[in-house]
Enzyme design. Structure first.
Site, PDB file in Angstrom:
ATOM      1  N   HIS A 170      -1.326  43.199  58.723  1.00  0.00           N
ATOM      2  CA  HIS A 170      -1.356  43.347  60.175  1.00  0.00           C
ATOM      3  C   HIS A 170      -1.349  44.805  60.621  1.00  0.00           C
ATOM      4  CE1 HIS A 170      -1.263  42.217  64.252  1.00  0.00           C
ATOM      5  NE2 HIS A 170      -0.280  41.344  64.257  1.00  0.00           N
ATOM      6  N   ASP A 386     -19.727  31.689  62.420  1.00  0.00           N
ATOM      7  CA  ASP A 386     -20.661  30.769  61.766  1.00  0.00           C
ATOM      8  C   ASP A 386     -21.270  31.431  60.538  1.00  0.00           C
ATOM      9  OD1 ASP A 386     -22.671  29.029  61.002  1.00  0.00           O
ATOM     10  OD2 ASP A 386     -23.652  28.956  62.956  1.00  0.00           O
TER      11      ASP A 386
END
Length: 464
Positions: A170, A386
């Site tokens: 992070h 995608d």
């Protein structure tokens, strides 16, 4: 090979190949790049997982998702080459990336289960059972420094679909930042030669001023009096449930909003409700201070805005503080006003003051005692990624809590219910008895607003 019991009715086996390091496809700059002062605060020094579920696609049925993504990853790392490096800590605990091109960890896996067996699409939301099998924790990889910055596992399913899981350090990026990386990876997997959005480092844009000056009040980093009151929720007595908020639930809460507060966002009304019910359920000492902390995207707060390709941590924390008595005994509008003020207080000077505080105070951790931290990930865009198999059935955070203290946090995610309506899923962690009280409090609020709560998986709100 490992067996996974994800529910009373679903048992499957995952076979993994040994993790490998994937390096950039071409030579990349050998340099050291400093993180921003927002990036390297103590509260971001942990790993955060994401997960994507993809169904079978007839047009891509002859392709192997593992090979497609592996090859695309080598090419994408040419543009995002700092991810292939390692974090080092310098003087003053300053984090920097040694861009050495060592690579990111990649795991190829197969599971003897179909996507359909995980259940209806509206049940795909955090927390995910068997996450440890779908995102294997490679020994020695979880550290903040001197470890790979990304861990990726692609698991083929029997139906021709697959699961893409990623673990991120992070300190390097937030949800919006990793979404940009994953969109670039997907574009290259689909045949592009470069990302449509060029990544930009520019971490110096969020560094402290010289000299630093803390010009605002920052309750989110206040040092708490640990001698008094209830501390953090014990980890050995925590259960997590997810609550669904759809149009009916949001309308119910809006009916409780006082007119003088004006327009309130969906996030604000849900968060005020969750915070108030949570504190009531915990039954704290009435005079205990309680704190709400919110992660606020700063792109629109700084001038000029951060570059579109910026993929570092682009948020600051803002907090509201009150006593347990005031939060519990005042009407709902009291909590809502505190939440709204915590958001409206953030402007460019607040952002600069935060960077300065992080440096002056030695890169502190945010407050944890009697705190409730909320992160809204409903718009980061992972549900649009995608790889050539269509959009994911679910794409987003893999756990309901973030930070190194997940019991104090809620990560909001979006999904569709069984009617196809968009809902916000809010996971929350509490001790078992407090969770029962929380559900009762929440149901009572909705009933008071004349909008009855429906049973699990039947209405727009349920708990699991």
């Amino acid at each position: 090979m490992a067996s996974c019991h994800s529910s009373p009715t679903l048992v499957f086996t995952v076979r993994r190949r040994q993790a490998e390091l994937i390096a950039p496809a071409k030579p990349t700059p050998r340099e050291v790049k400093k993180l921003s002062d927002i990036d390297d605060q103590e509260g971001l020094r942990f790993q955060i997982p994401f997960i994507q579920f993809y169904g079978n696609n007839k047009e891509s049925s002859m392709k192997d998702p593992v090979e497609v993504i592996r090859k695309a990853l080598t090419k994408t790392l040419v543009f995002y080459y700092p991810f292939a490096g390692r974090l080092r800590e310098g003087p003053g605990r300053k984090l920097m990336v040694d861009c050495n091109g060592e690579g990111v960890l990649f795991i190829e896996a197969d599971a003897d289960v179909t996507l359909h067996q995980f259940g209806p699409s509206y049940l795909l939301h955090p927390p995910f059972p068997c996450l440890e099998e779908l995102l294997h924790d490679v020994p020695g990889s979880r550290g903040v420094t001197n470890c790979p910055l990304l861990l990726i596992q692609v698991t083929r399913l029997k139906c021709g679909g697959f699961i893409f899981a990623l673990r991120l350090n992070h300190s390097m990026s937030d949800g919006f930042g990793i979404a940009k990386f994953m969109k670039a990876l997907a574009e290259i997997a689909c045949g592009a030669t470069e990302p449509s959005l060029t990544p930009v480092w520019c971490r110096e844009l969020l560094n402290a001023r010289n000299p630093p000056r803390i010009s605002r009040t920052h309750h989110e980093y206040e040092v708490e009096n640990k001698a008094k009151g209830t501390m953090m929720i014990p980890l050995n007595d925590v259960v997590q449930r997810c609550f669904f908020f759809g149009p009916r639930e949001v309308a119910s809460l809006r009916s409780l909003v006082p007119k003088h507060l004006g327009r309130c966002t969906t996030f604000e009304v849900i968060t005020a409700c969750m915070w108030r019910c949570r504190i009531r359920a915990l039954q704290l000492d009435p005079e205990d201070d309680v704190r709400f902390i919110y992660t606020i995207n700063i792109n629109a707060k700084v001038n000029p805005p951060l570059p579109k390709g910026y993929y570092g941590n682009g948020f600051v924390l803002s907090a509201a503080v009150t006593t347990s008595r005031r939060l519990c005994e005042n009407p709902f509008g009291y909590a809502l006003e505190l939440v709204k003020n915590a958001k409206s207080n953030v402007d460019e000077e607040y952002v600069r003051s935060t960077s300065d505080l992080i440096v002056v105070k030695g890169r502190p951790h945010q407050a944890t005692t009697r705190s409730y931290l909320v992160s809204n990930t409903t718009r980061i865009g992972l549900d649009e990624v995608d790889f050539g198999w269509g959009k994911p059935i679910y794409g987003g955070p893999a756990t309901g809590g973030i930070t190194s203290f997940p019991q104090m946090t809620s990560v909001y995610v979006s999904c569709k219910n069984h009617k196809g309506e968009h809902v916000i899923v809010v996971p929350i962690s509490l001790p078992a008895k407090a969770m029962e009280r929380f559900a009762t409090e929440l149901e009572g609020m909705l009933r008071h607003a004349s909008q009855p709560i429906m049973g699990a998986h039947q209405g727009l709100m349920s708990f699991l």
